[in-house]
Enzyme design. Structure first.
Site, mmCIF file in Angstrom:
data_model
loop_
_atom_site.group_PDB
_atom_site.id
_atom_site.type_symbol
_atom_site.label_atom_id
_atom_site.label_comp_id
_atom_site.label_asym_id
_atom_site.label_seq_id
_atom_site.Cartn_x
_atom_site.Cartn_y
_atom_site.Cartn_z
ATOM 1 N N HIS A 173 10.366 -5.235 6.325
ATOM 2 C CA HIS A 173 10.059 -4.264 7.390
ATOM 3 C C HIS A 173 11.038 -4.531 8.545
ATOM 4 O O HIS A 173 12.243 -4.476 8.359
ATOM 5 C CB HIS A 173 8.581 -4.454 7.769
ATOM 6 N N HIS A 188 14.170 2.880 1.501
ATOM 7 C CA HIS A 188 13.031 3.142 2.369
ATOM 8 C C HIS A 188 11.925 3.756 1.526
ATOM 9 O O HIS A 188 12.201 4.523 0.615
ATOM 10 C CB HIS A 188 13.423 4.117 3.490
ATOM 11 N N ASP A 238 17.743 -0.045 10.096
ATOM 12 C CA ASP A 238 18.147 -1.423 10.373
ATOM 13 C C ASP A 238 19.595 -1.712 10.001
ATOM 14 O O ASP A 238 20.125 -2.763 10.355
ATOM 15 C CB ASP A 238 17.244 -2.393 9.606
#
Ligand code: ACO
Length: 431
Positions: free
Chosen positions: A267, A308, A366
């Site tokens: 995460h 994802h 990210d």
């Protein structure tokens, strides 16, 4: 798809159950299985919530196939281009964009909650000097409930709102103090004349010994990063906040639980892992080796910042960040462009590789955020903390929404028991 009822049929067992449909303003319908167990004795099985909507929400909409992200209906691209983080925070919390007066009032309110209770500072001394800032965040945020007894009645809407403001306002102060403790520097107090993002940079980088001026490029970049991180509907940490809150736990404890969940590398911890990965790859000539590792099912290595659960297309936040990354690196003339070049090349190779194409694996938020943070002088172990600051408003908005939801129930999943059937106790000398 029309919202006609569904039928669950098992002829052998003589089961025929009509299931209603729950529809939103956008997105897929959901089959309503709430009464399924009561009426039939059958459970649904969905570890990882691959096909399960856990609540109704009016905050954020994602279409993962189309790469769409909207906060309260506003496309993320428009908010990133035109809005400020405080305005987005107001939007998430209250449902609409503020007018000028509402925004000013909100900004003032948040500014006056940025200081920490002075005795809370003592907590920092209890942590080992090189404790990871995320470990400190979990502890200090959880401890806030020991300081704000005046607003802990979760059944009082005013108390809930004050707690929401406090959490949002104090998070940058707590985060910067975690960093200062980690590098053994004095904790810096907030300054009320600064914006939310500038104040954070001030608390991170100034020292009592000399004046510090916030770089407007850094402030703008942080503003954008926080907007992009502000909410992402029912992700692992937000669902954790909701599950903790469903037992009527206080909001400080719930947000501490969210921070703990965010920390994992699958995460929010991925931004730190991306930088570690890029540093380990080191050079464009090694990319093929790492792509092969990522594809090898016997190897645990994954391309961090890729893939994802919801986006099966470009994460719109990653596209925005790629551009900002270029701009920040150019303007701050930092020496990290080799890492950016490496990231660009890695992305290009992966996006043209069958393994990633077939599995619809694209860069996520990210992938580029860590490179920007690093260019701003923020160390790797603070990357996930940055994510936590930005996401706090989303967690708080979801907690507020849940507390106002008349359908809210304690979250209590069921299980498929695969353990031993009943057996009799055997005394220890007979085992
Ligand atoms: N590198 C290599 N292969 C991958 C990657 C990756 N980053 N991500 C997924 N895959 C593969 C899986 O091995 C699996 O392959 P298979 O079908 O042959 O078994 C397939 O793609 C599907 O992956 P799942 O793990 O089933 O997908 P899930 O939705 O459960 O996981 C997750 C999503 C956790 C984000 C995953 O893609 C991942 O681990 N990515 C790397 C970590 C990361 O970047 N996390 C940040 C997520 S965004 C956020 O939280 C802000």
């Amino acid at each position: 798809m029309a919202d006609n009822p569904y039928k669950l049929v098992n002829e052998q067992e003589g089961l025929s159950e009509t299931l209603g449909v729950v529809s939103g303003t956008q997105g897929p319908h959901a089959v309503d299985v709430r009464k399924l167990y009561r009426d039939t004795g059958v459970l649904t099985y969905d570890p990882g919530f691959m096909s399960t909507a856990s609540c109704e929400s009016r905050i954020t909409y994602i279409d993962g196939e189309a790469g769409i992200l909207e906060y309260r209906g506003y496309p993320i691209e428009q908010l990133a281009e035109q809005s400020t983080y405080l305005e987005v925070a107001y939007l998430l919390l209250y449902g609409d964009l503020p007018n000028r007066t509402q925004l000013q009032k909100f900004e003032q309110l948040i500014v006056y909650h940025t200081m920490l209770n002075e005795t809370l500072k003592n907590f920092y001394d209890g942590f080992h000097h090189d404790a990871h800032p995320m470990a400190i965040m979990v502890g200090v945020v959880g401890s806030l409930s020991a300081f704000y007894h005046d607003s802990l009645d979760i059944n009082d809407p005013k108390h809930r709102e004050i707690s929401a403001h406090r959490l949002f306002a104090k998070m940058p102060t707590i985060a910067a103090a975690s960093y200062k403790h980690n590098i053994s520097e004095p904790i810096i107090y907030p300054r009320n004349e600064l914006s939310y993002c500038a104040n954070f940079l001030h608390m991170m980088f100034s020292t009592p010994c000399e004046p510090y001026e916030v770089n407007p490029i850094a402030e703008k970049a942080i503003n954008l990063l926080f907007i992009l991180h502000a909410d992402h509907e029912q992700n692992a940490s937000t669902s954790t906040v909701r599950l903790a809150g469903s037992s009527q736990a206080n909001p400080f404890a719930c947000i501490a639980a969210g921070i703990a969940s965010l920390w994992g590398p699958a995460h929010g911890g991925a931004n730190e892992a991306v930088l570690d990965m890029l540093t380990e790859i080191g050079d464009v000539s090694h990319i093929d080796k790492y792509i092969a590792k990522a594809k090898d099912k016997k190897d645990k290595f994954r391309l961090m910042g890729f893939g994802h659960r919801v986006y099966k297309n470009f994460d719109p936040r990653a596209g925005i960040l790629r551009e900002v990354c270029k701009e920040v690196l150019e303007k701050l003339a930092d020496n990290d462009s080799p890492l950016f070049e490496l990231a660009l090349r890695l992305e290009e190779i992966a996006l043209n590789d069958d393994y990633f194409i077939q599995r619809k694996l694209y860069p996520n938020v990210d992938f580029y955020s860590g490179i920007i943070y690093r260019a701003l002088g923020i160390p790797n172990n603070m990357f996930t903390v940055m994510f936590a600051i930005g996401r706090t408003i989303g967690w708080v908005a979801h907690w507020m929404e849940m507390m106002n939801d008349p359908e809210q129930k304690i979250g209590r999943p069921r299980q498929i028991y695969k353990g031993s059937p009943r057996r009799e106790y055997i005394p220890i000398d007979k085992r």
